[in-house]
Design an enzyme around this catalytic site. Structure first.
Site, short mmCIF file in Angstrom:
data_model
loop_
_atom_site.label_atom_id
_atom_site.label_comp_id
_atom_site.label_asym_id
_atom_site.label_seq_id
_atom_site.Cartn_x
_atom_site.Cartn_y
_atom_site.Cartn_z
CG ASN A 157 -10.99 -2.80 -2.61
OD1 ASN A 157 -12.03 -2.89 -3.27
ND2 ASN A 157 -9.82 -3.15 -3.06
CE1 TYR A 193 -2.32 -1.37 0.94
CE2 TYR A 193 -4.46 -0.67 0.08
CZ TYR A 193 -3.07 -0.59 0.07
OH TYR A 193 -2.45 0.25 -0.80
CG ASN A 247 6.20 4.49 -1.58
OD1 ASN A 247 5.17 4.63 -2.21
ND2 ASN A 247 7.07 3.50 -1.85
#
Ligand code: NAI
Length: 465
Positions: free
Chosen positions: A365, A371, A306
Site C-alpha cells: 500500500n 506497515y 492484535n
C-alpha cells in the site's frame, strides 16, 4: 486495506455505513437501482441460536467424499439435498471436488453448480471442498486442483445479495469429511464468515483424536473453559475480539497501553475478564502476560496478537522513528512474546496463537512500506511458527482484515473512504466483529487441524498480490 495514521483515543464504536442503510429499502433502493449505483446487502451475521444457514443445503459431487460430507450435514440436523429441486431456494451449495485428476472433470460438477446459482437465497453460501495443487502433483492433477481456485474466486464476484463463495483445501490426502474440514465448512456456512468472500482455508490435518473418531464439539460455546489474552483490546478490533471470545465462553485478559487504561477497564468489566496495562514492546511483555494468566487462572491457552500501529510516509520521506516504531509494535514484540509463551509450562494445552495481519501486507500500500513490512512479516512468522506449535499440539494462524469500519477508518476523508469501502465483492466495509469471528474460529477446539493459514477478512477486496 490501507490503515491510515492513527489519531485520537476515543471509544471503540463501530461506524455506520449510512449509504448501505439508505439503499437497503424503499426510495433509496429504487433510486440506486435506477441509477445503477452499488446496492450492498445487509449481511447475515452470527447470532447465538440462529440457524446455521437459511434454507436447504445442496451437496454436489459424486464421490464417496460428497456422500460423507452430506452425512455430516445430516448429523448437524441440516436439510440436505443431493440433487437440485427446481425453483427451491437454497441456503447453501457445497461442492465436493476432492477426486479431481484432470481439468476436463471440472465441467460436469461446475455446470451443475452453475445451474443452481440462481436458486440461492439471500446471504447464501457456496463452499468448495478440494485439494491444493502441489509441486509433486502430475501437471494435469495440479491444473484441475488449481482450477477450483479460479472458479471459486470468480463465482464470489458474480454472487449477489450477501451470498459468498469460499473454499476448503484438504492437505496430505485427508478425507473430505475430516473433523478439521467440517469445522471449516461449518464456519463458512455460518454467519460468522459474513465478510469473508473468495477465500480458502487449508485443513492441514484431520483434527480427530488418535482413534480417528469425530470429536463432539459445543458449537454454541466453543471456547468454554479456555483462557485467552488479547492485545490492543481497549478499542476497535481488539475490543470486538475480546467480546467475541468471551461470548464463546473464554475467560479473557485484555491488554493495552496504560494511556488506554479507562477504556481497557470498561472492556474487562463488560466481559468479566481482567485488564493488564502493558506496553507490548517492553522486553518482559511475554513474562508479564504469563505471570498475570498463571496467577489468576493457572494457565494460558489462546494468544491474540492484535495491537498494531501505523506511521504512514512515502519511503523517500520515511524517518527512523516511523519505521522502527511500526516494526517494534507490529512484529518484533510478537516474535519476542511468542518465544516466552512457547517456553512456558502454562501454555501447553492445545495452545493457539492468532495474529492480526492486514491486506496491506499482502498487496502492499502506498505510504505503508513500514506497515506492510511488519504485516507481511507477521504472515511469514505465522508459517514458520506452525511447526513449533504443532510440537505442543497447538496451532498458529493469521487473519488479514481489509477495510473495517472503526473510529480509525472513519477519519479517512469522505471520498477516499467511500471508494475504499465499496472496492470489494460485498461493496461495503467489514465490522470489527467480522475479524473477531474468524479469530474465534481459529481459537476453537474444532479448528485443531487448521494451522499456518492467513485468512483474509475483506469481502474479497480487489487488492491482489
Ligand atoms: P486501533 O488503533 O483502534 O486499536 C489498536 C489498539 O492497540 C489501541 O487500543 C492501542 O492503544 C493498542 N496498542 C498500540 N500500541 C500498543 C502497545 N505498544 N502495547 C499495547 N497496546 C498497544 O486499531 P484497529 O483498527 O482496531 O486495529 C487493530 C489491528 O487490526 C491492528 O493490528 C491493525 O493494524 C489491524 N488492521 C486494521 C484494519 C482496519 O481497517 N481498521 C485493517 C487491517 C488491519
Amino acid at each position: 486495506m490501507s490503515t491510515p495514521q492513527k489519531g485520537s483515543r476515543k471509544g471503540g464504536g463501530e461506524q455506520a455505513d449510512k449509504y448501505t442503510e439508505f439503499v437497503s429499502r424503499g426510495l433509496g433502493r429504487d433510486l440506486a437501482k435506477r441509477l445503477g449505483l452499488p446496492q450492498p446487502a445487509i449481511l447475515r451475521r452470527y447470532e447465538p441460536g440462529a440457524p446455521l444457514v437459511e434454507g436447504p443445503i445442496l451437496v454436489l459431487g459424486h464421490g464417496t467424499g460428497a456422500d460423507a460430507v452430506a452425512a455430516v450435514l445430516l448429523e448437524w440436523d441440516q436439510d440436505v439435498r443431493r440433487h437440485a429441486t427446481p425453483k427451491e431456494k437454497l441456503g447453501a451449495i457445497v461442492v465436493v471436488l476432492d477426486e479431481l485428476a484432470h481439468p476436463d472433470q471440472l465441467s460436469a460438477p461446475i455446470r451443475e453448480l452453475g445451474a443452481s446459482v440462481r436458486d440461492l437465497a439471500k446471504n447464501a453460501r457456496v463452499v468448495s471442498i478440494s485439494r491444493p495443487a502441489l509441486i509433486e502433483d502430475a501437471p494435469e492433477v495440479a491444473a484441475a486442483r488449481n482450477g477450483v481456485d479460479g472458479v471459486v474466486r470468480s463465482l464470489a464476484k458474480e454472487l449477489r445479495a450477501g451470498a459468498t463463495a469460499n473454499g476448503i483445501l484438504l492437505a496430505n490426502g485427508i478425507p473430505a469429511e475430516s473433523a478439521s474440514a467440517m469445522a471449516a465448512l461449518r464456519f463458512f456456512l455460518s454467519g460468522r464468515s459474513a465478510f469473508i468472500d473468495g477465500q480458502f482455508l487449508t485443513a492441514s490435518s484431520t483434527g480427530t483424536g488418535t482413534d480417528g473418531s469425530q470429536p463432539q464439539h459445543d458449537w454454541a460455546k466453543p471456547l468454554e473453559g479456555r483462557v485467552a489474552v488479547v492485545t490492543g483490546a481497549a478499542r476497535g478490533i481488539g475490543a470486538a475480539i475480546a467480546r467475541t471470545l468471551a461470548r464463546d465462553g473464554a475467560t479473557v485478559i485484555v491488554v493495552d497501553v496504560p494511556a488506554a487504561g479507562d477504556h481497557l477497564a470498561q472492556v474487562a468489566n463488560e466481559i468479566h475478564g481482567t485488564a493488564l496495562q502493558l506496553d507490548i514492546t517492553v522486553t518482559e511483555a511475554g513474562a508479564r502476560i504469563l505471570d498475570h494468566a498463571a496467577q489468576r487462572y493457572g494457565r494460558l491457552d489462546i494468544v491474540v496478537h492484535n495491537a498494531g500501529i501505523t506511521r504512514d510516509k512515502l519511503l523517500a520521506n520515511m524517518d527512523a522513528a516511523r519505521w522502527d516504531s511500526v516494526i517494534a509494535v507490529n512484529i518484533a514484540s510478537q516474535l519476542r512474546m511468542n518465544k516466552a509463551f512457547l517456553a512456558s509450562s502454562h501454555f501447553t494445552q492445545n495452545p493457539r496463537i492468532i495474529s492480526v495481519a492486514s491486506t496491506s501486507g499482502i498487496a502492499g500500500n502506498r505510504g505503508q512500506t513500514n506497515y506492510a513490512a511488519s504485516k507481511a512479516g507477521v504472515m511469514g512468522m505465522v508459517r514458520s511458527t506452525a511447526p513449533l506449535l504443532a510440537a505442543k499440539g497447538g496451532t498458529v494462524n493469521a487473519v488479514a482484515p481489509g477495510f473495517i469500519e472503526t473510529d480509525m477508518t472513519a477519519k479517512i476523508p469522505f471520498a477516499t473512504r467511500e471508494v475504499a469501502r465499496r472496492l470489494n465483492s460485498l461493496q461495503q466495509g467489514g465490522k470489527p466483529g467480522d475479524v473477531a469471528e474468524a479469530i474465534a474460529f481459529f481459537a476453537s477446539e474444532a479448528a485443531s487441524g487448521v494451522t499456518a493459514n492467513v485468512l483474509r477478512v475483506c469481502g474479497q477486496n480487489l487488492v491482489g498480490q
